[in-house]
Each structure stands twice: as C-alpha cells, then as structure tokens.
Write an enzyme that holds these catalytic residues in place. Structure first.
Site, PDB file in Angstrom:
ATOM      1  N   VAL A 153      -5.327   1.979  -0.559  1.00  0.00           N
ATOM      2  CA  VAL A 153      -4.982   1.406  -1.852  1.00  0.00           C
ATOM      3  C   VAL A 153      -5.545  -0.200  -1.765  1.00  0.00           C
ATOM      4  CG1 VAL A 153      -3.157   0.589  -3.267  1.00  0.00           C
ATOM      5  CG2 VAL A 153      -2.854   2.697  -2.352  1.00  0.00           C
ATOM      6  N   ASP A 154      -5.238  -0.728  -0.690  1.00  0.00           N
ATOM      7  CA  ASP A 154      -5.441  -2.337  -0.328  1.00  0.00           C
ATOM      8  C   ASP A 154      -7.017  -2.357  -0.597  1.00  0.00           C
ATOM      9  OD1 ASP A 154      -3.049  -3.319  -0.174  1.00  0.00           O
ATOM     10  OD2 ASP A 154      -3.116  -3.215   1.811  1.00  0.00           O
ATOM     11  N   ARG A 155      -7.848  -1.333   0.123  1.00  0.00           N
ATOM     12  CA  ARG A 155      -9.295  -1.333   0.156  1.00  0.00           C
ATOM     13  C   ARG A 155      -9.883  -1.010  -1.319  1.00  0.00           C
ATOM     14  NH1 ARG A 155     -10.931  -2.995   4.968  1.00  0.00           N
ATOM     15  NH2 ARG A 155      -9.230  -2.571   6.688  1.00  0.00           N
ATOM     16  N   ASP A 181       0.952  -1.191   0.135  1.00  0.00           N
ATOM     17  CA  ASP A 181      -0.040  -0.004  -0.048  1.00  0.00           C
ATOM     18  C   ASP A 181       1.005   1.025   0.095  1.00  0.00           C
ATOM     19  OD1 ASP A 181      -1.777   2.163   1.184  1.00  0.00           O
ATOM     20  OD2 ASP A 181      -3.086   0.546   1.084  1.00  0.00           O
ATOM     21  N   GLY A 231      -9.234  -3.993  -3.412  1.00  0.00           N
ATOM     22  CA  GLY A 231     -10.301  -4.878  -3.245  1.00  0.00           C
ATOM     23  C   GLY A 231     -11.634  -4.560  -3.698  1.00  0.00           C
TER      24      GLY A 231
END
Length: 420
Positions: free
Chosen positions: A179-181, A150, A184
């Site tokens: 960024v991860d979320r 991230d 996702g």
C-alpha cells in the site's frame, strides 16, 4: 542576507534536473515517492524531525540510524534535521520552500495545519508550489483525521479478505508494504502531472493522495466484476485471481510458476503432453470464458500434471513452447537469476559511512536521460549547514540555529560546523 546560490544539480541529464523538492515524509510511503523524484534528478531535501526518520532503526545495520529500509528508500536525497515545532524551525522551512517546486508530506493534514505548514501558508510564500500530501484517507469524509498504516489499508480495501479467500483461510496480509509503495507511485504520477499543468497555468496547487481511496481503486479495478453493473451480475471478484489453486505449483523437486492462459498456450501445453484430442473434447477448455467458469478444477488438474516432472524439465518444455513460466525465487536465489545478472540489475556501491552495499538499479530504461541514484542515503542532518547556506543563511545565523537546537546534525567545535 546573502544572495542565494544556484541550485545544485542532480545527475547530469536527469529528467527532473533543476527541480527542488522539500521532503517532509518519513517511514516508507512518502520517502519511496521522493526517492523516485531524486533518482530522476530532482534535488530532494529531506527534512527530518529531531532524532530522525524512525525507519532508520528498522533492520540490521553497521551504524545506528542507518538501517537497510532507510538506505533503500532515501538515496538521492540530502538530510536536514530541523525542529518544525519551534517557530524558528518553521521559518527556516518556509524560507526553503520559497523557491521549491514541490513539497511532499505524509503526516496528517491536521498536523500540518497545527505546525502552520498547511497549503494556505505555503501558497502565500510560493504560489507556484506543488503541495502534495500522502496520508490515510480523503479529507472530505468522516475518516479524514484517522491514522493509517499499510496493514490497516490492506484490510480496509478488501485485499486482506481476498488473500484469505484465495487461500481458504482467515484474512491475511500480503508480506510487503505494498500500500505504501503503490500510494507512493500514485503520488509521483500526480506530482508530475501537476508540474506539466503548471507549465500552462503558471500556478501551483494542492494534491491529496489518500491511501484508502488509492487502494480501493487499485484493487476493485480487478475485482469489481459483476458489481460493475446495476443491478449486479454477480457478487464480485475475479475468479481466476481468487482461485485457491492459483499458486506456485509443486514439481518433482521444487516449485514452479506457470501461467497457461490463452487458447494458443493451452493448445501448446496439451500438445506437449500428447493429449491434444482431450483439449478438443473438453467443453471447459473451449474459451477463456469457459475456462474462467471452471478455473478451480482446471488449475487443480494443472497442479497434478506439473508434479510429474522436475522444475528444470518443465522450464525447458515451457520455454520451447513459449508458455510463460519462471522458477520460484527466494531471498538467496534471486541474486543468481541469469536475467538480472546479465542486465546488471544488482550493483555495488561504497557508502561513505556504511561501507560496501548492494544496490538496486532503477528499473525503467531511458534512451537519453536515464534515472539513477546520484547520492548515497544521507546520515541524519548531514546536509543541514549546506542547504541553509544555499538558502542565503549566513554562518552566524546557522551557528545560532544550531546552538538553539533548531538545526541538528551538526555540532560546533573549535569555531567550525562539522557534520556528524
């Protein structure tokens, strides 16, 4: 081998009930995506490497391996601890995938190929499989094999530089694994679209959802600005969002978030102050375009004005005038927010091993098939034996896999398999 049992159902009426998802993800980006699929009713089988998802160890916990980051990204799933580096472990995974609808992974594609779990191998056992990868970079460029996290992508996609620019400081990160979320959520969108397409074509497909490209598109949709044109009309950047004065404003006794934005809102604000004549006389305030040109000065004046009264006084005035405003919550006050309390956003559950937990309601509201958590976050390997039985494995085969160290999360004791 015995015949396969029917798939276990998700929550009654869940919009994705009846779908089977193989979850080969760890940490946050992939687990967040598959948790959403699970909340929507899919049967999500989380395959964990020996020792489990490393995120199990992050944050305070009552029991080792059941930390809060894991608990909040892995509900609505079943856990199977499986050694995919072992040839038998790979065969188990391929067997589980034979009747799966979706497989999601977030290790680099090169590692999936080394494990013999690339798309060609999975398509051979299940041509209808939606094979979705969430990882750092698109596979058609020089960064294809590079690792990513991230923080790195926040820097690479221009976000860190703009955080610093807006604060008049060095580049900085947003204190959230955003960024991860975001990636996702992009993966969930892509998977659902692929499922819809499969209804027409009858075919599965490979989908790559790279963090870098996803975030460049996400950030630059706001900040490409004059760089959208050829030749460029400016150096890029959305001036209002980058203004150093765009921040929660200090009041007499705290801070307040307020966004006076439209012509109507600015007129209402000046009317509250008894200064409507000043608004009409100020050319900077004539339109959204002129305000944008002078946004730093205008926000600085707004900040000085808001310092004259308390947060409660401003909230009452703004709400009466229909001007958007809200208090600045922290990690304690958020639980007392009257809206969240009234809507029951925060709930309680008793986890089988972790005891009482605070829960977060699924944020969207559906008239018929409401998504919701239907399983507590699993202990490592909790469902290994159960999942393999459903796949047609006989008891003696499962026992052999346990003894060989291929299947974890269970132990052989007095002739029975007992979940740890």
């Amino acid at each position: 081998m015995s015949a396969r049992a029917s798939r276990p159902a998700g929550p009654a009426g869940g919009p994705l009930a009846g779908l089977k998802v193989i979850d080969l993800t760890a940490v946050l980006m992939g687990p967040y995506a598959t948790q959403m699929l699970g909340d929507m009713g899919a049967d999500v089988i989380k395959i964990e490497a020996p020792g489990g998802d490393v995120v199990r160890l992050i944050g305070p916990s009552r029991n080792e391996g059941m930390g809060p980051v894991f608990l909040n990204a892995n509900r609505s799933k079943r856990s199977v601890e499986l050694d995919l580096k072992n040839a038998e472990g790979r065969r188990v995974l391929l067997r589980l995938a034979e009747d799966a609808d979706i497989l999601v992974y977030n290790i680099r594609p090169q590692a999936m190929a080394r494990l013999g779990l690339d798309y060609a191998s999975l398509r051979e056992v299940n041509p209808g499989l939606i094979y979705a990868g969430v990882f750092g970079y698109g596979q058609d460029g020089p960064y294809a094999a590079m690792p990513a996290y991230d923080d790195l992508i926040q820097g690479a996609c221009t976000l860190a530089a703009m955080v610093g620019q807006s604060r008049g400081e060095a580049p900085g990160y947003v204190p959230l694994a955003m960024v991860d979320r975001i990636t996702g959520m992009a993966a969930v969108n892509a998977v659902l679209a692929a499922l819809h397409e499969r209804q027409r074509s009858g075919q599965g497909q490979r989908i790559d959802v790279p963090m870098f490209e996803t975030m460049v598109a996400f950030v630059l949709s706001d900040h490409l600005a004059g760089l959208s044109f050829d030749p460029p009309l400016d150096a890029g950047g959305y001036a209002r969002l980058l203004s150093p004065a765009r921040r929660p404003y200090r009041t007499r006794d705290g801070h307040l978030c307020a966004l006076v934005y439209t012509d109507k809102q600015w007129r209402s604000f000046y009317r509250l102050l008894g200064r409507e004549a000043e608004l009409d006389a100020d050319p900077r305030m004539a339109s959204l375009a002129t305000r944008s040109e002078h946004i730093d000065e205008i926000y600085a004046e707004l900040e000085r004005t808001l310092a004259s009264r308390t947060t409660a006084q401003w909230l009452a005035l703004f709400r009466a005038a229909d001007i958007p405003a809200t208090p600045v919550h922290d990690l304690q006050s958020i639980f007392d927010d009257p809206h969240l309390c009234e809507t029951g956003f925060f709930g309680r559950e008793v986890h089988p091993t972790e005891g009482p937990l605070r829960t977060l309601r699924h944020p969207s509201q559906w008239s018929r098939t409401q998504p919701e958590s239907h399983r507590a976050a699993p202990r490592l390997g909790e469902h290994g034996e159960e999942v393999l039985r459903e796949a047609g494995y006989a008891a003696e085969e499962i026992e052999r896999l346990v003894r060989a160290g291929v299947l974890g999360g269970t132990h052989h004791e007095k002739g029975e398999h007992v979940g740890l």
